[in-house]
Design a protein around this motif. Structure first.
Motif, PDB file in Angstrom:
ATOM      1  N   ALA A  71     111.483  28.336  63.404  1.00  0.00           N
ATOM      2  CA  ALA A  71     112.596  28.603  64.716  1.00  0.00           C
ATOM      3  C   ALA A  71     112.573  28.311  65.411  1.00  0.00           C
ATOM      4  CB  ALA A  71     112.994  29.744  64.473  1.00  0.00           C
ATOM      5  N   LYS A  72     113.263  27.309  66.694  1.00  0.00           N
ATOM      6  CA  LYS A  72     113.149  26.733  67.369  1.00  0.00           C
ATOM      7  C   LYS A  72     111.813  26.028  67.573  1.00  0.00           C
ATOM      8  CE  LYS A  72     115.041  29.984  70.234  1.00  0.00           C
ATOM      9  NZ  LYS A  72     114.456  31.771  71.506  1.00  0.00           N
ATOM     10  N   ARG A  73     111.309  25.699  66.298  1.00  0.00           N
ATOM     11  CA  ARG A  73     110.743  24.222  66.387  1.00  0.00           C
ATOM     12  C   ARG A  73     110.523  23.622  64.932  1.00  0.00           C
ATOM     13  NH1 ARG A  73     103.955  25.711  67.287  1.00  0.00           N
ATOM     14  NH2 ARG A  73     103.896  23.773  67.151  1.00  0.00           N
ATOM     15  N   PRO A  74     111.623  22.965  64.788  1.00  0.00           N
ATOM     16  CA  PRO A  74     111.478  22.295  63.067  1.00  0.00           C
ATOM     17  C   PRO A  74     110.401  21.231  62.817  1.00  0.00           C
ATOM     18  CG  PRO A  74     112.756  21.318  65.016  1.00  0.00           C
ATOM     19  CD  PRO A  74     112.447  22.070  65.629  1.00  0.00           C
ATOM     20  N   GLY A  75     109.528  20.958  63.778  1.00  0.00           N
ATOM     21  CA  GLY A  75     108.607  19.532  63.688  1.00  0.00           C
ATOM     22  C   GLY A  75     106.754  20.481  63.019  1.00  0.00           C
ATOM     23  N   TYR A  76     107.557  22.229  63.223  1.00  0.00           N
ATOM     24  CA  TYR A  76     106.281  22.691  63.036  1.00  0.00           C
ATOM     25  C   TYR A  76     105.589  22.729  61.387  1.00  0.00           C
ATOM     26  CZ  TYR A  76     103.461  27.331  62.496  1.00  0.00           C
ATOM     27  OH  TYR A  76     102.482  28.048  61.961  1.00  0.00           O
ATOM     28  N   ALA A  77     104.418  22.103  61.703  1.00  0.00           N
ATOM     29  CA  ALA A  77     103.723  21.116  59.680  1.00  0.00           C
ATOM     30  C   ALA A  77     102.999  22.413  59.341  1.00  0.00           C
ATOM     31  CB  ALA A  77     103.344  19.754  60.581  1.00  0.00           C
ATOM     32  N   GLU A  78     102.310  22.740  60.736  1.00  0.00           N
ATOM     33  CA  GLU A  78     101.518  24.439  60.111  1.00  0.00           C
ATOM     34  C   GLU A  78     102.140  25.054  58.395  1.00  0.00           C
ATOM     35  OE1 GLU A  78      97.331  26.766  60.730  1.00  0.00           O
ATOM     36  OE2 GLU A  78      98.588  25.197  61.233  1.00  0.00           O
ATOM     37  N   ILE A  79     103.288  25.314  58.448  1.00  0.00           N
ATOM     38  CA  ILE A  79     103.659  26.260  57.881  1.00  0.00           C
ATOM     39  C   ILE A  79     103.345  25.379  55.665  1.00  0.00           C
ATOM     40  CG2 ILE A  79     106.258  25.525  56.815  1.00  0.00           C
ATOM     41  CD1 ILE A  79     106.302  28.323  56.722  1.00  0.00           C
ATOM     42  N   ASP A  80     103.230  24.498  56.119  1.00  0.00           N
ATOM     43  CA  ASP A  80     103.330  23.318  55.088  1.00  0.00           C
ATOM     44  C   ASP A  80     101.801  22.875  54.682  1.00  0.00           C
ATOM     45  OD1 ASP A  80     106.005  23.036  53.526  1.00  0.00           O
ATOM     46  OD2 ASP A  80     106.380  21.717  55.693  1.00  0.00           O
ATOM     47  N   ARG A  81     101.066  23.584  55.972  1.00  0.00           N
ATOM     48  CA  ARG A  81     100.176  23.187  55.404  1.00  0.00           C
ATOM     49  C   ARG A  81      99.020  24.464  54.873  1.00  0.00           C
ATOM     50  NH1 ARG A  81      95.687  25.748  56.801  1.00  0.00           N
ATOM     51  NH2 ARG A  81      96.701  25.564  58.816  1.00  0.00           N
ATOM     52  N   ILE A  82      99.945  25.189  55.377  1.00  0.00           N
ATOM     53  CA  ILE A  82      99.401  26.852  54.899  1.00  0.00           C
ATOM     54  C   ILE A  82      99.413  27.281  53.667  1.00  0.00           C
ATOM     55  CG2 ILE A  82      99.947  29.087  55.054  1.00  0.00           C
ATOM     56  CD1 ILE A  82      99.476  29.038  58.247  1.00  0.00           C
ATOM     57  N   PHE A  83     100.849  26.905  52.723  1.00  0.00           N
ATOM     58  CA  PHE A  83     101.194  26.901  51.453  1.00  0.00           C
ATOM     59  C   PHE A  83     100.281  26.381  50.661  1.00  0.00           C
ATOM     60  CE2 PHE A  83     105.830  28.513  52.474  1.00  0.00           C
ATOM     61  CZ  PHE A  83     106.002  28.859  51.108  1.00  0.00           C
ATOM     62  N   GLY A  84      99.684  24.352  51.459  1.00  0.00           N
ATOM     63  CA  GLY A  84      99.730  23.968  50.522  1.00  0.00           C
ATOM     64  C   GLY A  84      97.578  24.253  50.099  1.00  0.00           C
ATOM     65  N   ASP A  85      97.325  24.950  51.353  1.00  0.00           N
ATOM     66  CA  ASP A  85      95.992  25.857  51.230  1.00  0.00           C
ATOM     67  C   ASP A  85      96.083  26.902  50.023  1.00  0.00           C
ATOM     68  OD1 ASP A  85      94.929  23.921  53.369  1.00  0.00           O
ATOM     69  OD2 ASP A  85      94.590  25.277  54.829  1.00  0.00           O
ATOM     70  N   HIS A  86      96.843  27.664  50.021  1.00  0.00           N
ATOM     71  CA  HIS A  86      97.031  28.861  49.183  1.00  0.00           C
ATOM     72  C   HIS A  86      97.155  28.361  47.866  1.00  0.00           C
ATOM     73  CE1 HIS A  86      96.188  32.374  51.912  1.00  0.00           C
ATOM     74  NE2 HIS A  86      97.696  32.052  52.187  1.00  0.00           N
TER      75      HIS A  86
END
Length: 192
Positions: A71-86
């Motif tokens: 929300a309010k930050r469509p360029g937020y890359a951390e979410i996909d890095r977290i998915f990948g790390d898990h």
């Protein structure tokens, strides 16, 4: 940290991260929901919570937590890095690659995503591509000696110099150049 501040969201999230990586998904849900009860807008907690929902096959929940994190930050890359790390921590290297690539598409110089993708690629037998990513990360962090990256780069360069990649229908083998003539015939037949 939690003994000093039992409401420290970053500390609670770190505890949850360990639970996810140990496949204790239901326990991780409880811990992350506690963190989100304290701060319902914490992007990192929402990112981990989206991952757990995904791992529990709760597509609607994964989508909802992901939307809140973005929300309010469509360029937020951390979410996909977290998915990948898990996913990598759960030995789902192939599944992790699209998430790391998505993080890097949003933020091309995101070193943590480069490291995650490079590690996954090594486990998938794609060391050359991994070396390119680690080298780029090293260039981005000039002057910072990251020991793990250095050691893996050294190992991959040694493998590239002394070993050959032998492929069969279902397997990839790294064999020493001097053993290739003998092992290539036997390894591929035996494993297939």
């Amino acid at each position: 940290a939690l003994s000093l501040n039992s409401n420290s969201v970053p500390a609670i999230v770190l505890r949850a991260k360990r639970l996810v990586d140990d496949r204790l998904f239901e326990s991780a849900v409880q811990v992350l929901d506690r963190a989100l009860g304290i701060n319902p807008r914490d992007r990192v907690a929402l990112s981990h919570r989206a991952t757990v929902a995904h791992l529990l096959h709760d597509d609607a929940g994964a989508k909802r937590f992901r939307e809140r994190a973005m929300a309010k930050r469509p360029g937020y890359a951390e979410i996909d890095r977290i998915f990948g790390d898990h996913l990598s921590a759960l030995y789902r290297f192939k599944d992790s690659v699209p998430y790391f690539r998505a993080a890097l598409q949003r933020q091309p110089d995101y070193v943590a995503a480069m490291h995650g993708l490079a590690k996954a690629l090594v486990y998938l037998g794609k060391g050359k591509e991994a070396v390119g990513l680690w080298t780029k990360a090293q260039d981005l962090e000039k002057g910072y000696a990251e020991t793990g990256r250095y050691n893996i780069l050294l190992s991959e360069r040694r493998l590239a110099k002394d070993y050959d990649l032998v492929e069969s229908d279902h397997f990839l083998f790294m064999v020493h150049k001097s053993d290739r003539a003998v092992l290539e015939r036997y390894l591929t037949k035996w494993y297939e």
